[in-house]
Design a protein around this motif. Structure first.
Motif, PDB file in Angstrom:
ATOM      1  N   LEU A  80       0.819  -1.210   0.000  1.00  0.00           N
ATOM      2  CA  LEU A  80       0.000   0.000   0.000  1.00  0.00           C
ATOM      3  C   LEU A  80       0.855   1.264   0.000  1.00  0.00           C
ATOM      4  CD1 LEU A  80      -2.733  -1.027   2.611  1.00  0.00           C
ATOM      5  CD2 LEU A  80      -2.927  -1.012   0.115  1.00  0.00           C
ATOM      6  N   GLY A  81       2.139   1.126   0.323  1.00  0.00           N
ATOM      7  CA  GLY A  81       3.033   2.283   0.336  1.00  0.00           C
ATOM      8  C   GLY A  81       2.833   3.197   1.519  1.00  0.00           C
ATOM      9  N   VAL A  82       2.236   2.697   2.612  1.00  0.00           N
ATOM     10  CA  VAL A  82       1.980   3.531   3.777  1.00  0.00           C
ATOM     11  C   VAL A  82       3.080   3.297   4.811  1.00  0.00           C
ATOM     12  CG1 VAL A  82       0.498   1.787   4.881  1.00  0.00           C
ATOM     13  CG2 VAL A  82       0.249   4.177   5.496  1.00  0.00           C
ATOM     14  N   PRO A  83       3.575   4.344   5.468  1.00  0.00           N
ATOM     15  CA  PRO A  83       4.581   4.148   6.522  1.00  0.00           C
ATOM     16  C   PRO A  83       4.013   3.306   7.659  1.00  0.00           C
ATOM     17  CG  PRO A  83       4.448   6.473   5.882  1.00  0.00           C
ATOM     18  CD  PRO A  83       3.283   5.781   5.244  1.00  0.00           C
ATOM     19  N   TYR A  84       4.882   2.475   8.257  1.00  0.00           N
ATOM     20  CA  TYR A  84       4.436   1.669   9.393  1.00  0.00           C
ATOM     21  C   TYR A  84       5.594   1.498  10.373  1.00  0.00           C
ATOM     22  CZ  TYR A  84       6.730  -2.213   6.912  1.00  0.00           C
ATOM     23  OH  TYR A  84       7.639  -3.013   6.248  1.00  0.00           O
ATOM     24  N   VAL A  85       5.231   1.338  11.616  1.00  0.00           N
ATOM     25  CA  VAL A  85       6.198   1.226  12.703  1.00  0.00           C
ATOM     26  C   VAL A  85       6.767  -0.194  12.743  1.00  0.00           C
ATOM     27  CG1 VAL A  85       6.418   1.173  15.230  1.00  0.00           C
ATOM     28  CG2 VAL A  85       5.200   3.051  14.105  1.00  0.00           C
ATOM     29  N   GLY A  86       8.054  -0.282  13.025  1.00  0.00           N
ATOM     30  CA  GLY A  86       8.671  -1.567  13.310  1.00  0.00           C
ATOM     31  C   GLY A  86       9.403  -2.173  12.137  1.00  0.00           C
ATOM     32  N   CYS A  87       9.826  -3.409  12.341  1.00  0.00           N
ATOM     33  CA  CYS A  87      10.641  -4.112  11.365  1.00  0.00           C
ATOM     34  C   CYS A  87       9.889  -4.349  10.061  1.00  0.00           C
ATOM     35  CB  CYS A  87      11.109  -5.444  11.942  1.00  0.00           C
ATOM     36  SG  CYS A  87      12.348  -5.275  13.249  1.00  0.00           S
ATOM     37  N   ILE A 250      19.402  -9.495  12.041  1.00  0.00           N
ATOM     38  CA  ILE A 250      18.152  -9.837  11.346  1.00  0.00           C
ATOM     39  C   ILE A 250      17.677  -8.700  10.442  1.00  0.00           C
ATOM     40  CG2 ILE A 250      17.468 -11.370  13.229  1.00  0.00           C
ATOM     41  CD1 ILE A 250      15.238  -9.250  13.868  1.00  0.00           C
ATOM     42  N   GLY A 251      18.446  -7.597  10.399  1.00  0.00           N
ATOM     43  CA  GLY A 251      18.038  -6.459   9.577  1.00  0.00           C
ATOM     44  C   GLY A 251      16.936  -5.651  10.206  1.00  0.00           C
ATOM     45  N   GLY A 252      16.970  -5.506  11.532  1.00  0.00           N
ATOM     46  CA  GLY A 252      15.893  -4.841  12.255  1.00  0.00           C
ATOM     47  C   GLY A 252      15.766  -3.357  11.968  1.00  0.00           C
ATOM     48  N   TRP A 253      14.585  -2.840  12.234  1.00  0.00           N
ATOM     49  CA  TRP A 253      14.302  -1.414  12.086  1.00  0.00           C
ATOM     50  C   TRP A 253      13.213  -1.039  13.088  1.00  0.00           C
ATOM     51  CZ3 TRP A 253      16.547   2.342   9.067  1.00  0.00           C
ATOM     52  CH2 TRP A 253      15.919   3.597   9.047  1.00  0.00           C
ATOM     53  N   GLY A 254      13.404   0.086  13.738  1.00  0.00           N
ATOM     54  CA  GLY A 254      12.374   0.582  14.643  1.00  0.00           C
ATOM     55  C   GLY A 254      12.570   0.081  16.049  1.00  0.00           C
ATOM     56  N   ALA A 306       8.516   8.572  13.783  1.00  0.00           N
ATOM     57  CA  ALA A 306       9.495   9.278  12.948  1.00  0.00           C
ATOM     58  C   ALA A 306      10.323   8.283  12.133  1.00  0.00           C
ATOM     59  CB  ALA A 306      10.401  10.140  13.817  1.00  0.00           C
ATOM     60  N   LEU A 307      10.700   7.165  12.750  1.00  0.00           N
ATOM     61  CA  LEU A 307      11.459   6.138  12.035  1.00  0.00           C
ATOM     62  C   LEU A 307      10.629   5.511  10.920  1.00  0.00           C
ATOM     63  CD1 LEU A 307      13.171   4.503  15.123  1.00  0.00           C
ATOM     64  CD2 LEU A 307      14.400   5.432  13.140  1.00  0.00           C
ATOM     65  N   ALA A 308       9.331   5.366  11.152  1.00  0.00           N
ATOM     66  CA  ALA A 308       8.454   4.817  10.115  1.00  0.00           C
ATOM     67  C   ALA A 308       8.432   5.729   8.887  1.00  0.00           C
ATOM     68  CB  ALA A 308       7.042   4.643  10.673  1.00  0.00           C
ATOM     69  N   PHE A 309       8.303   7.020   9.116  1.00  0.00           N
ATOM     70  CA  PHE A 309       8.296   7.966   7.998  1.00  0.00           C
ATOM     71  C   PHE A 309       9.659   8.016   7.311  1.00  0.00           C
ATOM     72  CE2 PHE A 309       4.507   9.838  10.115  1.00  0.00           C
ATOM     73  CZ  PHE A 309       3.658   9.845   9.017  1.00  0.00           C
ATOM     74  N   ALA A 310      10.738   7.947   8.105  1.00  0.00           N
ATOM     75  CA  ALA A 310      12.086   8.023   7.522  1.00  0.00           C
ATOM     76  C   ALA A 310      12.349   6.835   6.601  1.00  0.00           C
ATOM     77  CB  ALA A 310      13.126   8.057   8.639  1.00  0.00           C
ATOM     78  N   ARG A 311      11.957   5.641   7.015  1.00  0.00           N
ATOM     79  CA  ARG A 311      12.175   4.475   6.164  1.00  0.00           C
ATOM     80  C   ARG A 311      11.348   4.570   4.891  1.00  0.00           C
ATOM     81  NH1 ARG A 311      10.579  -1.068   8.710  1.00  0.00           N
ATOM     82  NH2 ARG A 311       8.612   0.067   8.881  1.00  0.00           N
ATOM     83  N   CYS A 312      10.113   5.003   5.017  1.00  0.00           N
ATOM     84  CA  CYS A 312       9.240   5.098   3.852  1.00  0.00           C
ATOM     85  C   CYS A 312       9.784   6.111   2.846  1.00  0.00           C
ATOM     86  CB  CYS A 312       7.830   5.471   4.297  1.00  0.00           C
ATOM     87  SG  CYS A 312       6.569   5.305   3.013  1.00  0.00           S
ATOM     88  N   ALA A 313      10.328   7.196   3.354  1.00  0.00           N
ATOM     89  CA  ALA A 313      10.858   8.232   2.468  1.00  0.00           C
ATOM     90  C   ALA A 313      12.078   7.752   1.699  1.00  0.00           C
ATOM     91  CB  ALA A 313      11.213   9.473   3.288  1.00  0.00           C
ATOM     92  N   ASP A 314      12.835   6.817   2.284  1.00  0.00           N
ATOM     93  CA  ASP A 314      14.044   6.328   1.633  1.00  0.00           C
ATOM     94  C   ASP A 314      13.794   5.187   0.668  1.00  0.00           C
ATOM     95  OD1 ASP A 314      15.640   8.133   2.920  1.00  0.00           O
ATOM     96  OD2 ASP A 314      16.260   6.779   4.533  1.00  0.00           O
TER      97      ASP A 314
END
Length: 325
Positions: A80-87, A250-254, A306-314
């Motif tokens: 869907l291309g929506v930002p989301y929190v977490g890995c 594991i390539g984690g994010w958030g 903020a991390l969710a938006f940052a990943r989506c923007a990249d």
């Protein structure tokens, strides 16, 4: 939940049974669809897609278990291309699959307990299940590879029926992990961040009956968490270092909570598992260990969004219809 009640619960003074915090599932069925603006999603009635209940700028998928924290929902949100929190998809899937997770940790030199894994077909073909765990000392912990919340896990001590424990695990998954038990303390550490993640203070789970099972996690009346854990500074520092390394493996994010077993007599630490969407109940460790590190609940949420938006923007996005490719 009112902020005063939330603060009381997170401090431990107001913690009742964790399961009492669950939300009742009510109302009509809905679907999540791409929103009218790029980077948004909408919640619509399932039987009437034109009836929009809400437009979402970011999703916080606070879900446990299969189809929640195993990459499935994350894949939907990516599509869907929506930002989301977490890995993301991969880290969520690896974190949920204990076999894949242990392989990733071992590849990066993160200490893990001795273990074996096998599928249902291999188990059914074995003449004696004991031959599948040769080299492992009891007690053993027999687990479904892709479940959470201690569901389907059995502790197998000397004289216990290994076959019964494997059958219980196979009720929940067709892949089983058998781990060699560690006599020691159960410690947990939070990780928060993106490409430069940070580790929190360390907490300890004080358990009864040998291990932190489903009943103690969700149905107990007392708070088993001790934050910060009484540990020497060098041990706490080592736990924080290994937490960040495991998260990267594991390539984690958030966010993630990294669970350890500490053999205090031998001075050995083992990463037991990573939880890529740790609980936020009255008994949950994640907000408590961050509070002990000086990061409050509101700040955790702000940073995760903020991390969710940052990943989506990249992330590279496919061109929309009519745009040059």
């Amino acid at each position: 939940m009112p902020e005063a009640v939330l603060s009381e619960r997170l401090s431990g003074s107001g913690a009742g049974r964790a399961i009492d915090d669950r939300l009742a599932v009510t109302g009509p069925a809905v679907e999540l669809r791409a929103g009218p603006r790029r980077g948004t999603a909408v919640v619509t009635a399932m039987d009437s897609p034109g009836a929009v209940h809400a437009e979402l700028d970011v999703v916080f998928p606070v879900l446990h278990g299969p189809f929640g924290e195993d990459g499935v929902v994350q894949g939907l949100l990516e599509s869907l291309g929506v930002p989301y929190v977490g890995c993301g998809i991969l880290a969520s899937a690896v974190g949920m699959d204990k076999v894949a997770m242990k392989r990733a940790l071992r590849a990066e030199g993160v200490p893990i307990t001795p273990h074996v894994s096998f599928d249902a077909e291999t188990y059914r073909a074995a003449e004696d299940p004991e031959k599948l765990v040769v080299g492992l000392r009891r007690p053993l912990f027999v687990k479904p590879a892709r479940m959470g919340s201690s569901i389907g896990i059995s502790r197998v001590a000397a004289g216990d029926d290994l076959a019964a424990a494997v059958e219980e695990a196979l009720r929940h998954d067709n892949l089983v992990v058998v781990e060699q038990g560690v006599t020691g303390r159960e410690l947990e550490c939070g990780v928060l961040g993106g490409t430069r993640p940070e580790a929190s203070a360390v907490g300890e789970v004080r358990v009864t009956g040998g291990w932190f099972d489903y009943r103690q996690k969700y149905l107990g009346d007392s708070d088993p968490m001790v934050v910060p854990a009484p540990l020497p500074d060098d041990v706490s520092g080592r736990i924080r270092e290994l937490s960040v390394r495991a998260f990267a493996a594991i390539g984690g994010w958030g966010l993630a909570r990294v669970d350890f077993l500490y053999d205090e007599a031998a001075g050995e630490l083992y990463v037991n598992e990573l939880n890529t969407m740790p609980g936020f109940t009255a008994h949950s460790m994640y907000p408590k260990v961050w509070a002990a590190a000086g990061v409050g609940y509101r700040e955790i949420l702000d940073r995760l969004v903020a991390l969710a938006f940052a990943r989506c923007a990249d992330r590279p996005r496919p061109a929309a219809e009519g745009e040059p490719r």
